[in-house]
Design a protein around this motif. Structure first.
Motif, PDB file in Angstrom:
ATOM      1  N   THR A   8     -19.236  -3.461 -30.067  1.00 32.50           N
ATOM      2  CA  THR A   8     -20.128  -2.307 -30.099  1.00 32.50           C
ATOM      3  C   THR A   8     -21.264  -2.537 -29.110  1.00 32.50           C
ATOM      4  OG1 THR A   8     -19.651  -1.899 -32.439  1.00 32.50           O
ATOM      5  CG2 THR A   8     -21.600  -0.827 -31.509  1.00 32.50           C
ATOM      6  N   ILE A   9     -21.475  -1.586 -28.225  1.00 37.22           N
ATOM      7  CA  ILE A   9     -22.592  -1.639 -27.276  1.00 37.22           C
ATOM      8  C   ILE A   9     -23.722  -0.823 -27.885  1.00 37.22           C
ATOM      9  CG2 ILE A   9     -23.322  -1.281 -24.896  1.00 37.22           C
ATOM     10  CD1 ILE A   9     -20.320  -1.058 -24.161  1.00 37.22           C
ATOM     11  N   LEU A  66     -15.644 -11.583 -22.693  1.00 34.36           N
ATOM     12  CA  LEU A  66     -14.199 -11.527 -22.904  1.00 34.36           C
ATOM     13  C   LEU A  66     -13.711 -12.683 -23.770  1.00 34.36           C
ATOM     14  CD1 LEU A  66     -12.768 -10.445 -19.424  1.00 34.36           C
ATOM     15  CD2 LEU A  66     -12.776  -9.133 -21.552  1.00 34.36           C
ATOM     16  N   GLY A  67     -14.379 -13.818 -23.670  1.00 37.60           N
ATOM     17  CA  GLY A  67     -14.009 -14.960 -24.490  1.00 37.60           C
ATOM     18  C   GLY A  67     -14.294 -14.770 -25.966  1.00 37.60           C
ATOM     19  N   LEU A  68     -15.062 -13.748 -26.297  1.00 37.77           N
ATOM     20  CA  LEU A  68     -15.391 -13.461 -27.702  1.00 37.77           C
ATOM     21  C   LEU A  68     -14.458 -12.407 -28.304  1.00 37.77           C
ATOM     22  CD1 LEU A  68     -19.289 -13.252 -27.327  1.00 37.77           C
ATOM     23  CD2 LEU A  68     -17.927 -15.212 -28.079  1.00 37.77           C
ATOM     24  N   ARG A  69     -13.477 -11.968 -27.531  1.00 40.65           N
ATOM     25  CA  ARG A  69     -12.561 -10.929 -28.010  1.00 40.65           C
ATOM     26  C   ARG A  69     -11.935 -11.354 -29.340  1.00 40.65           C
ATOM     27  NH1 ARG A  69      -9.350  -9.558 -23.447  1.00 40.65           N
ATOM     28  NH2 ARG A  69      -9.792  -7.334 -23.282  1.00 40.65           N
ATOM     29  N   GLY A  70     -11.962 -10.436 -30.283  1.00 37.00           N
ATOM     30  CA  GLY A  70     -11.433 -10.707 -31.609  1.00 37.00           C
ATOM     31  C   GLY A  70     -12.514 -10.989 -32.642  1.00 37.00           C
ATOM     32  N   ARG A  88     -20.830   0.777 -18.165  1.00 42.29           N
ATOM     33  CA  ARG A  88     -19.700   1.044 -17.267  1.00 42.29           C
ATOM     34  C   ARG A  88     -18.951  -0.240 -16.931  1.00 42.29           C
ATOM     35  NH1 ARG A  88     -20.847   3.608 -11.443  1.00 42.29           N
ATOM     36  NH2 ARG A  88     -21.968   1.613 -11.269  1.00 42.29           N
ATOM     37  N   ALA A  89     -19.676  -1.313 -16.591  1.00 38.35           N
ATOM     38  CA  ALA A  89     -19.023  -2.567 -16.212  1.00 38.35           C
ATOM     39  C   ALA A  89     -18.251  -3.158 -17.386  1.00 38.35           C
ATOM     40  CB  ALA A  89     -20.057  -3.560 -15.700  1.00 38.35           C
ATOM     41  N   ILE A  90     -18.798  -3.036 -18.592  1.00 37.81           N
ATOM     42  CA  ILE A  90     -18.122  -3.589 -19.767  1.00 37.81           C
ATOM     43  C   ILE A  90     -16.881  -2.777 -20.105  1.00 37.81           C
ATOM     44  CG2 ILE A  90     -18.361  -3.990 -22.240  1.00 37.81           C
ATOM     45  CD1 ILE A  90     -21.322  -4.643 -21.707  1.00 37.81           C
ATOM     46  N   ALA A  91     -17.022  -1.449 -20.117  1.00 39.53           N
ATOM     47  CA  ALA A  91     -15.884  -0.601 -20.482  1.00 39.53           C
ATOM     48  C   ALA A  91     -14.740  -0.726 -19.488  1.00 39.53           C
ATOM     49  CB  ALA A  91     -16.345   0.856 -20.582  1.00 39.53           C
ATOM     50  N   ARG A 100     -16.954   0.584 -28.593  1.00 40.82           N
ATOM     51  CA  ARG A 100     -17.639   1.853 -28.804  1.00 40.82           C
ATOM     52  C   ARG A 100     -19.085   1.672 -28.344  1.00 40.82           C
ATOM     53  NH1 ARG A 100     -19.204   2.249 -35.272  1.00 40.82           N
ATOM     54  NH2 ARG A 100     -19.793   0.060 -35.519  1.00 40.82           N
ATOM     55  N   ALA A 101     -19.753   2.766 -28.034  1.00 40.00           N
ATOM     56  CA  ALA A 101     -21.146   2.716 -27.589  1.00 40.00           C
ATOM     57  C   ALA A 101     -21.996   3.583 -28.497  1.00 40.00           C
ATOM     58  CB  ALA A 101     -21.260   3.191 -26.152  1.00 40.00           C
ATOM     59  N   LEU A 102     -23.160   3.064 -28.851  1.00 39.79           N
ATOM     60  CA  LEU A 102     -24.126   3.782 -29.697  1.00 39.79           C
ATOM     61  C   LEU A 102     -25.436   3.850 -28.921  1.00 39.79           C
ATOM     62  CD1 LEU A 102     -23.304   2.001 -33.079  1.00 39.79           C
ATOM     63  CD2 LEU A 102     -22.464   4.217 -32.301  1.00 39.79           C
ATOM     64  N   PRO A 103     -25.609   4.877 -28.088  1.00 42.97           N
ATOM     65  CA  PRO A 103     -26.776   4.922 -27.215  1.00 42.97           C
ATOM     66  C   PRO A 103     -28.055   5.304 -27.956  1.00 42.97           C
ATOM     67  CG  PRO A 103     -25.464   6.893 -26.922  1.00 42.97           C
ATOM     68  CD  PRO A 103     -24.685   5.999 -27.849  1.00 42.97           C
ATOM     69  N   ALA A 104     -29.167   4.845 -27.383  1.00 43.76           N
ATOM     70  CA  ALA A 104     -30.505   5.296 -27.768  1.00 43.76           C
ATOM     71  C   ALA A 104     -31.003   6.219 -26.657  1.00 43.76           C
ATOM     72  CB  ALA A 104     -31.431   4.091 -27.931  1.00 43.76           C
TER      73      ALA A 104
END
Length: 398
Positions: A8-9, A66-70, A88-91, A100-104
């Protein structure tokens, strides 16, 4: 999208977790790991999750993530992660459903709310890692800009540059830590703004001054370019750009760049454009680079070398312009190298070049255009027409 992605971003404001929507609170409370810059991590209360500082430069943090995937991970970002943010770079490196992204509220929204500006009427720009000259295409009296900058020192740099290019009377609103307890707004003319400013800071600029704005039509005045005389002049450049027909997101090869005027105007047509200028002479290559930087299109790629050898390894273009170095070998190479549908435009001023283009049109099709121009000039005590050398232009499609 999956209901429960591993990543979650979370967009944060300067007030930290205060005021975040319930979904963002739940994502932080459930996270095993929270990753973000030190400033963002410091805004969080103790939520029990392991904290990882996102390294500098930013790209170094992507393989760590990426090493934290899971695992259940929350990444902290400023405001809206998809307005000049990390989103953008992460997605781009993940599959749909993994995040998913939860913007402020973004800094742009907060700045517009403080100044009473309609966002749809404002040009929003990010200069975190870009020079002040990126503002140049947008400077015209009466325009409003909201600009994100890298730190407090950048405020003085941008104001000094505005004054240098003739826009010192612009009113600048320096807005620090919008939405947080340290929020401060300082307003003054660009040529008079003084003070120490702390990150995060953004600028609202009401453009004023007698600096020349850059026209939006193809064929801007020759005086905008430094040149040794090797340049596609304004009227011919306008016809050349019309023949090249730039469309958003496309890439140009400008062969025999001279002063870079055609490639630079190609880039000025739209922020999504790409261009490569190929120039055999080192002094002209340096001049192209300086012209591009000064006019706000530092994204121009300048290749010093002679075509076709200098074309090796370049990304395929959507259009090619030959302004110098025209030979039969170059035309044959391009005909074999370029993908079907690539637009090709070449200008010639010599009889030999004209013959090459006539032959190319006969073999490859396309259109030939002869351009005869004359300008009024003194003729004794009166005036007469001074003719330029005629130019032959070939426009074709591979």
């Amino acid at each position: 999208m999956a209901e429960d992605p591993w990543l979650t971003i979370v967009g944060l404001g300067e007030d930290g977790a205060d005021g975040l929507p319930p979904a963002s609170h739940r994502a932080l409370d459930r996270a095993e790991i929270v990753m973000g810059p030190p400033r963002h991590l410091a805004l969080l209360p103790d939520i029990g999750a392991r904290r990882i500082v996102w390294p500098v430069p930013f790209a170094d943090g992507l393989p760590v993530l990426l090493g934290l995937r899971g695992r259940r991970v929350a990444v902290l970002a400023s405001g809206d992660p998809f307005w000049f943010g990390a989103g953008r770079a992460i997605a781009a490196m993940l599959e749909p459903g993994e995040w998913r992204a939860l913007p402020a509220p973004s800094a742009f929204s907060l700045a517009a709310a403080r100044l009473g500006w309609g966002l749809e009427t404002v040009r929003c720009l990010g200069l975190h890692a870009a020079p002040a000259t990126r503002l140049r295409p947008h400077l015209a009296a009466g325009r409003r800009l909201i600009v994100l900058v890298r730190d407090g020192e950048a405020v003085a740099e941008i104001c000094a540059w505005l004054a240098e290019v003739g826009f010192g009377p612009s009113v600048v609103h320096a807005m620090e830590a919008l939405g947080g307890p340290r929020e401060r707004v300082t307003t003054a003319r660009a040529d008079a703004l003084r003070g120490d400013f702390a990150h995060p800071v953004c600028l609202g600029v009401e453009v004023a001054g007698d600096g020349p704005p850059l026209p939006r039509t193809g064929g801007i005045d020759d005086s905008f370019f430094d040149s040794d005389g090797q340049m596609t002049k304004r009227p011919v450049r306008a016809l050349t750009l019309s023949a090249l027909a730039p469309r958003p997101g496309e890439r140009l090869w400008d062969i025999g760049g001279g002063s870079g005027s055609v490639a630079i105007e190609w880039l000025l047509a739209d922020p999504a454009m790409h261009a490569v200028s190929i120039e055999a002479r080192a002094d002209r290559a340096r001049r192209i680079r300086a012209n591009a930087d000064r006019l706000g299109v530092d994204r121009l790629c300048v290749v010093e070398g002679r075509a076709p050898a200098a074309l090796e390894g370049l990304k395929p273009p959507d259009a090619v312009f030959i302004g110098g170095g025209l030979t039969r070998a170059l035309l044959d190479d391009l005909a074999g190298r370029l993908a079907a549908g690539t637009r090709l435009v070449a200008n010639a001023v010599t009889l030999e070049g004209e013959a090459l283009l006539a032959d190319a049109q006969a073999r490859l099709g396309g259109d030939l255009l002869r351009i005869d121009l004359a300008q009024a000039a003194p003729l004794g005590s009166r005036r007469g027409w001074r003719a330029s050398y005629p130019i032959v232009q070939w426009r074709g499609v591979v």
